[in-house]
Scaffold this motif. Structure first.
Motif, PDB file in Angstrom:
ATOM      1  N   ALA A  46       0.625 -10.397  -0.055  1.00  0.00           N
ATOM      2  CA  ALA A  46      -0.057 -11.578  -0.585  1.00  0.00           C
ATOM      3  C   ALA A  46       0.435 -12.879   0.034  1.00  0.00           C
ATOM      4  CB  ALA A  46       0.121 -11.631  -2.103  1.00  0.00           C
ATOM      5  N   LYS A  47       1.325 -12.803   1.008  1.00  0.00           N
ATOM      6  CA  LYS A  47       1.921 -14.008   1.570  1.00  0.00           C
ATOM      7  C   LYS A  47       0.871 -14.982   2.071  1.00  0.00           C
ATOM      8  CE  LYS A  47       5.176 -15.515   5.154  1.00  0.00           C
ATOM      9  NZ  LYS A  47       6.085 -15.070   6.238  1.00  0.00           N
ATOM     10  N   GLU A  48      -0.117 -14.484   2.813  1.00  0.00           N
ATOM     11  CA  GLU A  48      -1.108 -15.362   3.409  1.00  0.00           C
ATOM     12  C   GLU A  48      -2.118 -15.870   2.385  1.00  0.00           C
ATOM     13  OE1 GLU A  48      -0.692 -16.364   6.421  1.00  0.00           O
ATOM     14  OE2 GLU A  48       1.042 -15.032   6.634  1.00  0.00           O
ATOM     15  N   GLN A  49      -2.140 -15.285   1.190  1.00  0.00           N
ATOM     16  CA  GLN A  49      -3.119 -15.695   0.182  1.00  0.00           C
ATOM     17  C   GLN A  49      -2.590 -16.787  -0.733  1.00  0.00           C
ATOM     18  OE1 GLN A  49      -4.666 -12.210  -1.878  1.00  0.00           O
ATOM     19  NE2 GLN A  49      -4.136 -10.940  -0.108  1.00  0.00           N
ATOM     20  N   ARG A  50      -1.294 -17.090  -0.643  1.00  0.00           N
ATOM     21  CA  ARG A  50      -0.748 -18.118  -1.521  1.00  0.00           C
ATOM     22  C   ARG A  50      -1.251 -19.489  -1.121  1.00  0.00           C
ATOM     23  NH1 ARG A  50       3.911 -14.628  -1.617  1.00  0.00           N
ATOM     24  NH2 ARG A  50       5.019 -15.765  -0.001  1.00  0.00           N
ATOM     25  N   LEU A  51      -1.091 -20.439  -2.013  1.00  0.00           N
ATOM     26  CA  LEU A  51      -1.647 -21.770  -1.801  1.00  0.00           C
ATOM     27  C   LEU A  51      -1.065 -22.423  -0.559  1.00  0.00           C
ATOM     28  CD1 LEU A  51      -1.648 -23.185  -5.433  1.00  0.00           C
ATOM     29  CD2 LEU A  51      -3.553 -22.222  -4.153  1.00  0.00           C
ATOM     30  N   PRO A  52      -1.882 -23.138   0.192  1.00  0.00           N
ATOM     31  CA  PRO A  52      -1.389 -23.846   1.377  1.00  0.00           C
ATOM     32  C   PRO A  52      -0.602 -25.083   0.995  1.00  0.00           C
ATOM     33  CG  PRO A  52      -3.670 -24.398   0.993  1.00  0.00           C
ATOM     34  CD  PRO A  52      -3.316 -23.341  -0.022  1.00  0.00           C
ATOM     35  N   ALA A  53       0.092 -25.629   1.958  1.00  0.00           N
ATOM     36  CA  ALA A  53       0.826 -26.874   1.742  1.00  0.00           C
ATOM     37  C   ALA A  53      -0.167 -28.029   1.710  1.00  0.00           C
ATOM     38  CB  ALA A  53       1.857 -27.084   2.845  1.00  0.00           C
ATOM     39  N   ASN A  97      15.181 -12.299   9.008  1.00  0.00           N
ATOM     40  CA  ASN A  97      14.164 -12.661   9.999  1.00  0.00           C
ATOM     41  C   ASN A  97      13.511 -11.424  10.614  1.00  0.00           C
ATOM     42  OD1 ASN A  97      14.582 -15.396   9.582  1.00  0.00           O
ATOM     43  ND2 ASN A  97      16.084 -15.579  11.237  1.00  0.00           N
ATOM     44  N   LEU A  98      14.297 -10.379  10.830  1.00  0.00           N
ATOM     45  CA  LEU A  98      13.738  -9.153  11.395  1.00  0.00           C
ATOM     46  C   LEU A  98      12.709  -8.534  10.456  1.00  0.00           C
ATOM     47  CD1 LEU A  98      16.993  -7.610  12.923  1.00  0.00           C
ATOM     48  CD2 LEU A  98      14.966  -8.327  14.208  1.00  0.00           C
ATOM     49  N   PHE A  99      12.989  -8.552   9.163  1.00  0.00           N
ATOM     50  CA  PHE A  99      12.027  -8.017   8.202  1.00  0.00           C
ATOM     51  C   PHE A  99      10.850  -8.975   7.995  1.00  0.00           C
ATOM     52  CE2 PHE A  99      15.427  -5.082   7.113  1.00  0.00           C
ATOM     53  CZ  PHE A  99      14.720  -3.935   6.778  1.00  0.00           C
ATOM     54  N   ALA A 100      11.132 -10.283   8.008  1.00  0.00           N
ATOM     55  CA  ALA A 100      10.059 -11.262   7.808  1.00  0.00           C
ATOM     56  C   ALA A 100       9.007 -11.161   8.905  1.00  0.00           C
ATOM     57  CB  ALA A 100      10.634 -12.667   7.758  1.00  0.00           C
ATOM     58  N   ALA A 101       9.423 -10.757  10.106  1.00  0.00           N
ATOM     59  CA  ALA A 101       8.473 -10.604  11.213  1.00  0.00           C
ATOM     60  C   ALA A 101       7.421  -9.548  10.906  1.00  0.00           C
ATOM     61  CB  ALA A 101       9.223 -10.243  12.491  1.00  0.00           C
ATOM     62  N   VAL A 116      17.384  -5.491  -0.507  1.00  0.00           N
ATOM     63  CA  VAL A 116      16.126  -4.814  -0.802  1.00  0.00           C
ATOM     64  C   VAL A 116      14.983  -5.694  -0.300  1.00  0.00           C
ATOM     65  CG1 VAL A 116      14.680  -3.770  -2.567  1.00  0.00           C
ATOM     66  CG2 VAL A 116      17.169  -3.771  -2.855  1.00  0.00           C
ATOM     67  N   PHE A 117      14.179  -5.132   0.603  1.00  0.00           N
ATOM     68  CA  PHE A 117      13.028  -5.840   1.161  1.00  0.00           C
ATOM     69  C   PHE A 117      11.751  -5.131   0.719  1.00  0.00           C
ATOM     70  CE2 PHE A 117      16.528  -6.852   3.978  1.00  0.00           C
ATOM     71  CZ  PHE A 117      16.343  -8.203   4.244  1.00  0.00           C
ATOM     72  N   ALA A 118      10.715  -5.914   0.409  1.00  0.00           N
ATOM     73  CA  ALA A 118       9.443  -5.336  -0.022  1.00  0.00           C
ATOM     74  C   ALA A 118       8.295  -5.976   0.746  1.00  0.00           C
ATOM     75  CB  ALA A 118       9.242  -5.527  -1.522  1.00  0.00           C
ATOM     76  N   ARG A 119       7.266  -5.184   0.973  1.00  0.00           N
ATOM     77  CA  ARG A 119       6.092  -5.676   1.684  1.00  0.00           C
ATOM     78  C   ARG A 119       5.455  -6.816   0.895  1.00  0.00           C
ATOM     79  NH1 ARG A 119       3.604  -3.470   5.654  1.00  0.00           N
ATOM     80  NH2 ARG A 119       4.486  -1.404   5.266  1.00  0.00           N
ATOM     81  N   ARG A 171       9.761   0.194  12.747  1.00  0.00           N
ATOM     82  CA  ARG A 171       9.338   1.525  12.322  1.00  0.00           C
ATOM     83  C   ARG A 171       9.517   1.706  10.805  1.00  0.00           C
ATOM     84  NH1 ARG A 171       5.756   2.661  14.406  1.00  0.00           N
ATOM     85  NH2 ARG A 171       5.893   4.793  13.594  1.00  0.00           N
ATOM     86  N   VAL A 172      10.603   1.183  10.274  1.00  0.00           N
ATOM     87  CA  VAL A 172      10.835   1.265   8.829  1.00  0.00           C
ATOM     88  C   VAL A 172       9.716   0.556   8.071  1.00  0.00           C
ATOM     89  CG1 VAL A 172      12.331   0.466   6.952  1.00  0.00           C
ATOM     90  CG2 VAL A 172      13.340   1.529   8.970  1.00  0.00           C
ATOM     91  N   CYS A 173       9.363  -0.640   8.532  1.00  0.00           N
ATOM     92  CA  CYS A 173       8.334  -1.427   7.849  1.00  0.00           C
ATOM     93  C   CYS A 173       6.948  -0.796   7.987  1.00  0.00           C
ATOM     94  CB  CYS A 173       8.320  -2.853   8.396  1.00  0.00           C
ATOM     95  SG  CYS A 173       9.818  -3.795   8.053  1.00  0.00           S
ATOM     96  N   THR A 174       6.736  -0.034   9.043  1.00  0.00           N
ATOM     97  CA  THR A 174       5.447   0.613   9.260  1.00  0.00           C
ATOM     98  C   THR A 174       5.253   1.806   8.328  1.00  0.00           C
ATOM     99  OG1 THR A 174       5.427  -0.066  11.577  1.00  0.00           O
ATOM    100  CG2 THR A 174       3.977   1.744  10.977  1.00  0.00           C
TER     101      THR A 174
END
Length: 723
Positions: A512-519, A483-487, A506-509, A443-446
């Motif tokens: 851009a995580k999925e847009q970073r370069l792939p392995a 891990n709870l926030f990373a989910a 301090v956690f931030a949304r 709920r916090v992350c939403t």
């Protein structure tokens, strides 16, 4: 009691105490007049997981005896006679340990020694013991690490029960030597006592021997000799700890005089004679120096190379801890937890609600992470102190009951949560009371972009019974919270610690995580060699010299991996990230190396990846990307009158360029600022020896001094202090 006493000669002060059982982890100590340190000493080791204390009291005439007798988990033994003849108390503790805890893991320490070991904030000492046993080890080394304050030794401040780590936070992380000596395994010498009392004194005897072996799976055939510096019959494990040594308390002057007069310590108290001579020469003697480090946590000590952590320790020790928690309940756990007051076991917050004015300091510290004028949802707002501290905010308070005419009502433990959205969610000391933590964090992350929370981690507050007495209903580790926030795609962007050891996270949304370069490199992560990622974390220690909430710059950003660590650690008020990127062309001129994916990585890809990597950090910190040469950037700062508190140099690593950058930084560096950097190679045959050469020449010509260098190729310089 005479030296080498038989068990029958020991005077037991608590005849009704429960016997020690073989599954207990026991602490043994010999003390005299330690009423000042004992309250925090016992509480510290209880939190670490010690079950029973066997304390030999040698003729104390202060409040030591009465205090120890009031503690339910302490057995006090009365000793009289010559301290020197008892091998400086070690014969007494040997006898007590062999008689009352012959098959236990036993920690033998003085009252001014506080054990730390890798990840001790998360893992109790029972897990450490289980790990040692799994490696067929029966003992662990832990050298002394002397701790001290900023002020002069004749002006030290400390009150009984105070957090001794907060009161004496500084230590030397360099200046130690190891060598074999006579019948010892090996010895360690150095540190502040050698530096302050020995180096310029021309004394006819060596400085104190720092190596100790304090943690042992006891057997009646074992015995310590030479204090806990040496023990026969043990097998020492690969893992090592440290004994944080708090010698320089307000009693130091008085104790030095007493011990010189008593002459009961080794060789007629020669160590104390060295102290007295130095104090007589300079009563306002300072221990702190340029390069003194401030204690952060056990990980810092591992990264500095002061403690050894085997690669398999975390996995196996964690398994051991989980097994220990389910299979062993210390016999004295209920009574030992009694130092937490009051008892709120089984009650909900609404049944015992109270607010401590001291919490305002924590709220103020947390509020530093909120940008001016931002919208904030204060969850569990209580008296709404955040609103008073930061009147600039668009504030909305939420609690289970109405706190003001405009506050919102929601009982999180009944599945209620406000629909209001805000830039920041603020959780000061409430997560411990939330029953359904995964739902709550979802709920916090939403409803927010950034979450600022304080929490008492299981590692720093490990006693489960005590947590329940405080009304806390969950027991989370840092990894579990991450891990709870990373989910929900939230990234940890900053962490801090309050004076009362509450962790601020301090956690931030991270959109851009999925847009970073792939392995794209099989052996690496995110197209970056795994070994280089590991070295980035090893470089963290040098950032301890950067001023928190200062203005900083990183010269040479590449893809922003180290920039993330820099922001998370230094907590910048303003951070400039400077690199040429596309201004140097389409490709990096670095050759066929893994970090550029063998020249398949373009400069634009690297720049965009750095920007995406730092995007969540920009929600909290003022971060500015500058695509220009480092010298152009520094010239611009000089023209604008902008100063830097620190600058991290990681550009081309060539002599001429680094020297020019150092002179450029000097023009804009604040008076007490520092210059930090990478690739410290003293060997003139090393590829990047130019960094070392440039720094040395710069320090000679500009009146700077090197305050730290070495581990993970890091270095730090600052202007030479004037006295």
């Amino acid at each position: 009691m005479q030296a080498n006493p038989s068990p029958s000669a020991i005077a037991l002060s608590r005849l009704k105490a429960k016997p020690v059982v073989n599954t207990d982890v026991v602490l043994t100590s010999c003390v005299q007049n330690e009423a000042l340190r004992l309250p925090w000493f016992l509480n510290y080791y209880r939190r670490l997981g010690i079950d029973r204390f066997l304390i030999v009291d040698h003729e104390s005439n202060d409040a030591t005896a009465s205090f120890l007798d009031s503690q339910e988990d302490v057995l006090r033994f009365c000793a009289s006679g010559s301290y020197s003849d008892s091998m400086h108390g070690i014969d007494w503790t040997n006898s007590v340990t062999s008689t009352y805890s012959p098959n236990c893991w036993v920690l033998t320490v003085d009252a001014d020694e506080f054990l730390v070991y890798p990840n001790c904030e998360e893992l109790q000492i029972r897990a450490l013991a289980s790990y040692l046993e799994s490696r067929s080890a029966t003992a662990m080394r832990a050298p002394l690490l002397d701790m001290y304050q900023e002020g002069a030794l004749n002006n030290v401040r400390y009150e009984p029960g105070d957090d001794i780590l907060a009161a004496f936070p500084y230590f030397d992380h360099v200046g130690y030597e190891t060598e074999t000596y006579e019948n010892f395994d090996y010895i360690v010498q150095g540190g502040p006592r050698q530096r302050v009392f020995w180096d310029n004194a021309e004394l006819p005897y060596p400085p104190p021997h720092l190596m100790k072996i304090p943690f042992v799976k006891w057997n009646r055939r074992f015995r310590y000799t030479h204090s806990t510096h040496k023990i026969f019959g043990r097998t020492v494990g690969e893992i090592s700890g440290l004994l944080l040594h708090f010698k320089f308390t307000p009693q130091f002057y008085k104790r030095v005089s007493q011990e010189v007069e008593r002459a009961e310590h080794f060789d007629g108290a020669r160590e104390y004679k060295a102290y007295r001579a130095a104090l007589e020469r300079d009563p306002e003697l300072l221990v702190i120096q340029n390069g003194s480090k401030r204690f952060e946590n056990s990980r810092q000590l591992v990264e500095l190379g002061l403690m050894r952590q085997p690669s398999d320790f975390m996995t196996n020790a964690t398994d051991s801890l989980q097994q220990a928690e389910t299979s062993h309940v210390p016999e004295f756990a209920e009574e030992a937890a009694g130092y937490f007051e009051p008892d709120f076991s089984g009650k909900q917050w609404r049944e015992f609600e109270h607010f401590d004015e001291a919490w305002k300091a924590r709220i103020g510290q947390m509020s530093n992470f909120i940008k001016h004028g931002a919208s904030v949802l204060d969850l569990g707002c209580g008296p709404m102190w955040l609103k008073d501290i930061r009147p600039d905010l668009q504030y909305a308070g939420v609690d289970y009951c109405r706190r003001s005419d405009d506050s919102l009502i929601a009982d999180f433990n009944r599945g209620e949560f406000p629909q209001t959205k805000s830039s920041y969610a603020f959780l000061s000391g409430i997560l411990e009371y939330v029953q359904d933590v995964p739902w709550f964090i979802e709920r916090v992350c939403t409803t927010s972009e950034v979450c600022i929370l304080s929490y008492c981690l299981r590692g720093t507050h490990p006693d489960i019974s005590a947590r329940r007495q405080l009304g806390w209903v969950n027991d989370l580790t840092l990894n579990e919270i991450e891990n709870l926030f990373a989910a929900h795609s939230f990234l940890l962007v900053a962490e801090d610690m309050t004076a009362t050891r509450n962790k601020i996270l301090v956690f931030a949304r991270d959109d851009a995580k999925e847009q970073r370069l792939p392995a794209v490199v099989p052996s690496g992560e995110d197209a970056f060699p795994k070994s280089e990622l590991e070295r980035i974390n090893q470089r963290k220690w040098v950032l301890g010299h950067a001023k928190k909430w200062g203005v900083g710059a990183e010269l040479g950003v590449f893809r922003g991996h180290f920039s993330q660590l820099l922001a998370r650690t230094a907590l910048p008020k303003k951070l400039f990230l400077v690199d040429l990127w596309t201004k140097q062309g389409e490709w990096f001129d670095l050759g066929e190396i893994p970090v550029t994916n063998y020249n398949k990585l373009t400069t634009r890809q690297a720049m965009e990846d750095a920007m995406r990597r730092l995007e969540p950090f920009k929600r909290v910190f003022d971060i500015e990307f500058r695509e220009e040469t480092s010298l152009e950037f520094l010239d611009g700062l000089a023209r604008n009158g902008t100063t830097l508190d620190y600058s991290y140099v990681d550009t081309c690593h060539q002599y001429d360029q680094i020297l020019a950058e150092l002179h450029g930084i000097d023009r804009v560096l604040a008076p007490h600022g520092v210059i930090l950097g990478d690739n410290w190679h003293p060997s003139k045959h090393a590829a990047f020896h130019g960094v070392y050469r440039a720094v040395q020449e710069f320090c000679r010509n500009k009146d700077y001094q090197i305050v730290a260098c070495g581990p993970a190729l890091q270095w730090c310089v600052q202007r030479r202090l004037k006295y």
